[in-house]
Scaffold this motif. Sequence first.
Motif, PDB file in Angstrom:
ATOM      1  N   ILE A   1       0.837  -1.204   0.000  1.00 21.62           N
ATOM      2  CA  ILE A   1       0.000   0.000   0.000  1.00 21.62           C
ATOM      3  C   ILE A   1       0.872   1.254   0.000  1.00 21.62           C
ATOM      4  O   ILE A   1       0.634   2.200  -0.764  1.00 21.62           O
ATOM      5  CB  ILE A   1      -0.956  -0.014   1.200  1.00 21.62           C
ATOM      6  CG1 ILE A   1      -1.981  -1.139   1.042  1.00 21.62           C
ATOM      7  CG2 ILE A   1      -1.660   1.330   1.362  1.00 21.62           C
ATOM      8  CD1 ILE A   1      -2.789  -1.432   2.298  1.00 21.62           C
ATOM      9  N   GLN A   2       1.896   1.273   0.845  1.00 24.54           N
ATOM     10  CA  GLN A   2       2.769   2.445   0.927  1.00 24.54           C
ATOM     11  C   GLN A   2       3.549   2.646  -0.368  1.00 24.54           C
ATOM     12  O   GLN A   2       3.786   3.785  -0.789  1.00 24.54           O
ATOM     13  CB  GLN A   2       3.726   2.309   2.111  1.00 24.54           C
ATOM     14  CG  GLN A   2       3.054   2.346   3.479  1.00 24.54           C
ATOM     15  CD  GLN A   2       2.377   3.680   3.770  1.00 24.54           C
ATOM     16  OE1 GLN A   2       2.731   4.722   3.219  1.00 24.54           O
ATOM     17  NE2 GLN A   2       1.386   3.658   4.667  1.00 24.54           N
TER      18      GLN A   2
ATOM     19  N   ALA B   1       1.281   4.163  -2.807  1.00 23.35           N
ATOM     20  CA  ALA B   1       0.946   5.533  -2.405  1.00 23.35           C
ATOM     21  C   ALA B   1       2.126   6.490  -2.541  1.00 23.35           C
ATOM     22  O   ALA B   1       1.946   7.708  -2.474  1.00 23.35           O
ATOM     23  CB  ALA B   1       0.431   5.538  -0.965  1.00 23.35           C
TER      24      ALA B   1
ATOM     25  N   ALA C   1      -4.359   2.529  -1.159  1.00 27.88           N
ATOM     26  CA  ALA C   1      -3.265   3.391  -1.633  1.00 27.88           C
ATOM     27  C   ALA C   1      -3.789   4.713  -2.175  1.00 27.88           C
ATOM     28  O   ALA C   1      -3.216   5.781  -1.905  1.00 27.88           O
ATOM     29  CB  ALA C   1      -2.460   2.663  -2.705  1.00 27.88           C
TER      30      ALA C   1
END
Length: 504
Positions: free
Chosen positions: A122-123, A126, A178
């Motif tokens: 997810i990071q 993002a 994200a």
Amino acid sequence: MNTQSNVRLNEDNLHHLPSGISVPNYDRKKVKAGIVHVGVGGFHRSHEAYYTDAYMNQTGDLNWGICGVGLRDADRKMKSILEQQNYLYTLIVKHPDGTIENQVIGCMTDFLMGCDEPNSVIQKMADADTKIVSLTITEGGYNFNPATNEFDFDNPDVIHDLANPFAPRLVFGFLTAALKLRMERGLPPFTVQSCDNIQHNGDVARKMLLAYSRKVDFELAKWIEQEVPFPNAMVDRITPVTTPADINYLASEMGVSDEWPVTCEPFHQWIIEDKFSVGRPQWQKVGAQFVADVTPYENMKIRLLNAGHSVLGILGSIHGFETIDESIQDPIFRQFLQLFMDNEVTPILPPVSGIDLDEYKQTLLIRFANPNIKDHLTRICSESASKLATFLIPTINDNLRQEGDIQCAALVLAAWCYYSDKQTDRHGKEITIIDVMSQQLHVAAAKYAVNPASFLEMTSIFGDLNKNQGFMDVYKKHLKAIYTDPNVKKHMQSIINSTALAVS
């Protein structure tokens, strides 16, 4: 094979490989991951990664490295091998005349496992450096009902993801989480780029993500709807499953130890709608084509190449063939595929700018017959429930509306019923079936004796085909013929002969 003397593929040995293997001419230490790709299989590595590597080699623009993502336990082996090889692998391009080109692809920078560390994935998505999140998750990965084209909220993984938004299992949970972070951080969204063999793949990805995200955060869904681009694309390169023989070839003939190379044909095509939010590689410099509307190209490829694969795959499996080239080299199979393409597909295809359809079809026959691409029918027929719903059923429906020919397609569906029921070829040899719906297909097909329409009553695949009396009459005739005698070549020849008689 003397493996002790082989050069192991990794960064330290990259410039010590034999001269018969080309290597990246750019400094891999300077590559920045601008693309996160979900679903690192053979096709991604022979297609998007190939184009990206070629673009870096030609331009020196190193802002478009690829960070791979696996979401399933089955992806662990790929991650482990690529990690050991510093994310390098060999692309083995096999030409019909026996020529082989060997090329190391170097554009991959990392590989994350979403099932182990979902927050890391997810990071990464993002992160401001990520400009594109691309997908090769197969038809089934889009989690839609083929009959309704709506998102399947009954999927247990979807239920889990809605309850655990920052520990998702499916791609839509990762994309939603994200994009939520990017919106909250004031960052522009990444582009979601589908590279799957689904008609209007970008539109499908958009529809499914919006359906899911609306359940999570309605305001976020509005932002996604307004800001996130989902370019449609047509992708094409035949990429069979890597075999031990491919690994052994590199070791014995080239002196290189690569635990998971990729083999493919020389042909490659990528036609993309030019809709990107924060930039893209200039893939057009290395052969990709950017267009305003990809629809005609999608129709052509999905209904000719992909459906053609399924025609050869199902009928060839029952006959006892093992590979696509073996099937197409049989004159009756070749004539039958040509008939299907000419009589049932070409008449319902819209014009395709810049493409001569007759020439394209002949190119397909040549590509399918490449004796050095051993594309196994097990792979071709894998997930046929999703594939045929996309590749073949729409052609049947179009022909029914236009009173066109349906004989070849009806035989294929009848053969698929037999294939799903018996799960053996005509000699009684077991067929390996890979399909998430294999059990449902088997149960429905096995009711043939008491209800010949039972297989087509699976509306999630076939829609309302079972309610069309004209189609059912043709289908039942072929079904009875195959169950009476599974020699599919005889039935294919009958259709070829009857069509020739009708024309004369």
